[in-house]
Design a protein around this motif. Structure first.
Motif, PDB file in Angstrom:
ATOM      1  N   GLY A 151       0.841  -0.878  -0.065  1.00 46.69           N
ATOM      2  CA  GLY A 151      -0.232   0.354   0.458  1.00 46.69           C
ATOM      3  C   GLY A 151       0.627   1.126  -0.390  1.00 46.69           C
ATOM      4  N   GLY A 152       0.877   1.801   0.974  1.00 42.16           N
ATOM      5  CA  GLY A 152       2.241   2.723   0.567  1.00 42.16           C
ATOM      6  C   GLY A 152       3.521   2.678   0.386  1.00 42.16           C
ATOM      7  N   GLY A 153       4.568   1.379   0.574  1.00 45.04           N
ATOM      8  CA  GLY A 153       5.632   1.734  -0.514  1.00 45.04           C
ATOM      9  C   GLY A 153       5.901   1.352  -2.168  1.00 45.04           C
ATOM     10  N   ARG A 154       4.646   0.644  -2.393  1.00 44.60           N
ATOM     11  CA  ARG A 154       4.119  -0.073  -4.162  1.00 44.60           C
ATOM     12  C   ARG A 154       2.817   1.418  -4.712  1.00 44.60           C
ATOM     13  NH1 ARG A 154       8.408  -2.545  -4.848  1.00 44.60           N
ATOM     14  NH2 ARG A 154       8.387  -4.576  -4.001  1.00 44.60           N
ATOM     15  N   ASP A 186      12.745   6.289  -0.190  1.00 42.15           N
ATOM     16  CA  ASP A 186      11.460   6.503  -0.682  1.00 42.15           C
ATOM     17  C   ASP A 186      10.162   6.496   0.016  1.00 42.15           C
ATOM     18  OD1 ASP A 186      13.088   8.791  -0.747  1.00 42.15           O
ATOM     19  OD2 ASP A 186      12.117   9.713  -3.087  1.00 42.15           O
ATOM     20  N   PHE A 187      10.689   4.696  -1.208  1.00 42.14           N
ATOM     21  CA  PHE A 187      10.078   3.730  -1.147  1.00 42.14           C
ATOM     22  C   PHE A 187       9.618   3.303   1.241  1.00 42.14           C
ATOM     23  CE2 PHE A 187       9.460  -0.889  -0.181  1.00 42.14           C
ATOM     24  CZ  PHE A 187       8.309  -1.538  -1.043  1.00 42.14           C
ATOM     25  N   ARG A 207       7.423   3.255   6.442  1.00 43.28           N
ATOM     26  CA  ARG A 207       7.764   3.943   7.925  1.00 43.28           C
ATOM     27  C   ARG A 207       6.714   4.702   7.897  1.00 43.28           C
ATOM     28  NH1 ARG A 207      11.550   7.840  10.562  1.00 43.28           N
ATOM     29  NH2 ARG A 207      11.145   6.852  12.782  1.00 43.28           N
ATOM     30  N   GLN A 208       5.632   5.818   7.357  1.00 43.73           N
ATOM     31  CA  GLN A 208       5.098   6.440   7.692  1.00 43.73           C
ATOM     32  C   GLN A 208       3.602   5.809   7.304  1.00 43.73           C
ATOM     33  OE1 GLN A 208       4.298   9.324   4.457  1.00 43.73           O
ATOM     34  NE2 GLN A 208       2.614  10.028   5.387  1.00 43.73           N
ATOM     35  N   SER A 209       3.592   4.422   6.638  1.00 42.15           N
ATOM     36  CA  SER A 209       2.487   4.113   6.912  1.00 42.15           C
ATOM     37  C   SER A 209       2.122   3.157   8.082  1.00 42.15           C
ATOM     38  CB  SER A 209       2.151   2.967   5.477  1.00 42.15           C
ATOM     39  OG  SER A 209       2.377   3.345   3.942  1.00 42.15           O
ATOM     40  N   TYR A 210       3.376   2.627   8.723  1.00 43.52           N
ATOM     41  CA  TYR A 210       3.048   2.045   9.653  1.00 43.52           C
ATOM     42  C   TYR A 210       2.668   2.831  10.624  1.00 43.52           C
ATOM     43  CZ  TYR A 210       5.622  -2.729   8.475  1.00 43.52           C
ATOM     44  OH  TYR A 210       6.019  -3.731   8.281  1.00 43.52           O
ATOM     45  N   GLN A 211       3.800   4.252  11.168  1.00 42.97           N
ATOM     46  CA  GLN A 211       3.125   4.995  11.960  1.00 42.97           C
ATOM     47  C   GLN A 211       1.780   5.272  11.956  1.00 42.97           C
ATOM     48  OE1 GLN A 211       5.815   8.126  11.172  1.00 42.97           O
ATOM     49  NE2 GLN A 211       7.513   7.328  12.461  1.00 42.97           N
ATOM     50  N   GLU A 212       0.978   5.463  10.692  1.00 41.30           N
ATOM     51  CA  GLU A 212      -0.549   5.577  10.388  1.00 41.30           C
ATOM     52  C   GLU A 212      -1.284   4.558  10.822  1.00 41.30           C
ATOM     53  OE1 GLU A 212       0.074   8.629   6.987  1.00 41.30           O
ATOM     54  OE2 GLU A 212      -0.497   6.425   6.475  1.00 41.30           O
ATOM     55  N   ILE A 213      -0.710   3.164  10.849  1.00 37.71           N
ATOM     56  CA  ILE A 213      -2.003   2.138  11.268  1.00 37.71           C
ATOM     57  C   ILE A 213      -1.588   2.567  12.551  1.00 37.71           C
ATOM     58  CG2 ILE A 213      -1.431  -0.490  11.757  1.00 37.71           C
ATOM     59  CD1 ILE A 213      -0.482  -0.405   8.907  1.00 37.71           C
TER      60      ILE A 213
END
Ligand code: TMP
Length: 209
Positions: free
Chosen positions: A106-109, A161-162, A167-173
């Motif tokens: 999701g976040g990365g790709r 950047d990927f 990391r940002q997606s994990y923080q959002e979760i």
């Protein structure tokens, strides 16, 4: 009675193995019967898929193909390993699970969240982890550790950047699901991380106190 399902997540090189050992120690000390497994992997078929995902032999893998392979591996892992263990009352500690799919695919790709959620429902039904430990670290630090360990795999070789988006997606979760998730600062020294992890686990799973 079904067992509890604990997952551990984070960017590359964040120190999951060291902290899984801490979780195992907590469970062993309480004589809790548990199983430790990983994703992608945990069954012969899923380990095969893992090998292809981490080293595609130079062959290009489209993001959607990657996503479907991950959920195919997960379906087999759930069917043959995770669900039978939980049904027998064992606790399951899993090194990565579907939060990794939201973070990486999701976040990365950049694959749509809805698409991942639909597969999550199809493959897992209502099953979600009882506790998810998310170890948080600047990916540059984690990738530095990975490079010192040896040749990076296909996903570790992605751009910074990927990995920053992961990391940002994990923080959002962690922010979106504070009941289930605990975010731990993995940049602290290993003893402090261990103490933070122990405290968080006791807080979230009172039966361990
Ligand atoms: P690791 O378990 O050694 O960290 O390696 C697993 C790799 O697979 C890691 O780069 C993250 C990636 N992965 C995904 O991209 N999506 C997923 O859903 C899972 C479980 C792992």
């Amino acid at each position: 009675m079904t067992g509890k399902f604990i997952t551990i997540e984070g960017v590359e090189g964040v120190g999951k193995s060291t902290n899984i050992a801490v979780l195992e120690e907590i469970l062993r000390d309480r004589a809790i019967d548990y199983l430790c497994t990983r994703e992608p992997g945990g069954t012969a078929l899923a380990e095969n898929i893992r090998s292809r995902l981490l080293d595609s032999g130079g062959e290009n893998l489209a993001a959607l193909t990657e996503l479907l392979l991950i959920f195919a591996a997960r379906a087999d892992h759930l069917d043959k390993c995770i669900l039978p263990a939980l049904e027998q009352g064992k606790w399951v500690v899993c090194d990565r699970f579907t939060d990794a799919t939201f973070a990486y695919q999701g976040g990365g790709r950049g694959l749509p969240r809805d698409c991942i959620s639909a597969l999550q429902s199809m493959v897992q039904g209502e099953l979600r982890p009882d506790l998810t430990v998310i170890l948080d670290l600047n990916p540059e630090v984690g990738l530095g550790r990975v490079r010192r360990r040896g040749a990076p795999d296909r996903i570790e070789r992605e751009t910074i950047d990927f990995h920053a988006r992961v990391r940002q997606s994990y923080q959002e979760i962690a922010r979106a699901e504070p009941e289930r998730c605990v975010l731990i600062d993995a940049s602290a020294d290993p003893d402090s991380v261990r103490l933070m992890l122990r405290a968080a686990v006791m807080d979230k799973l009172p039966e361990l106190r």
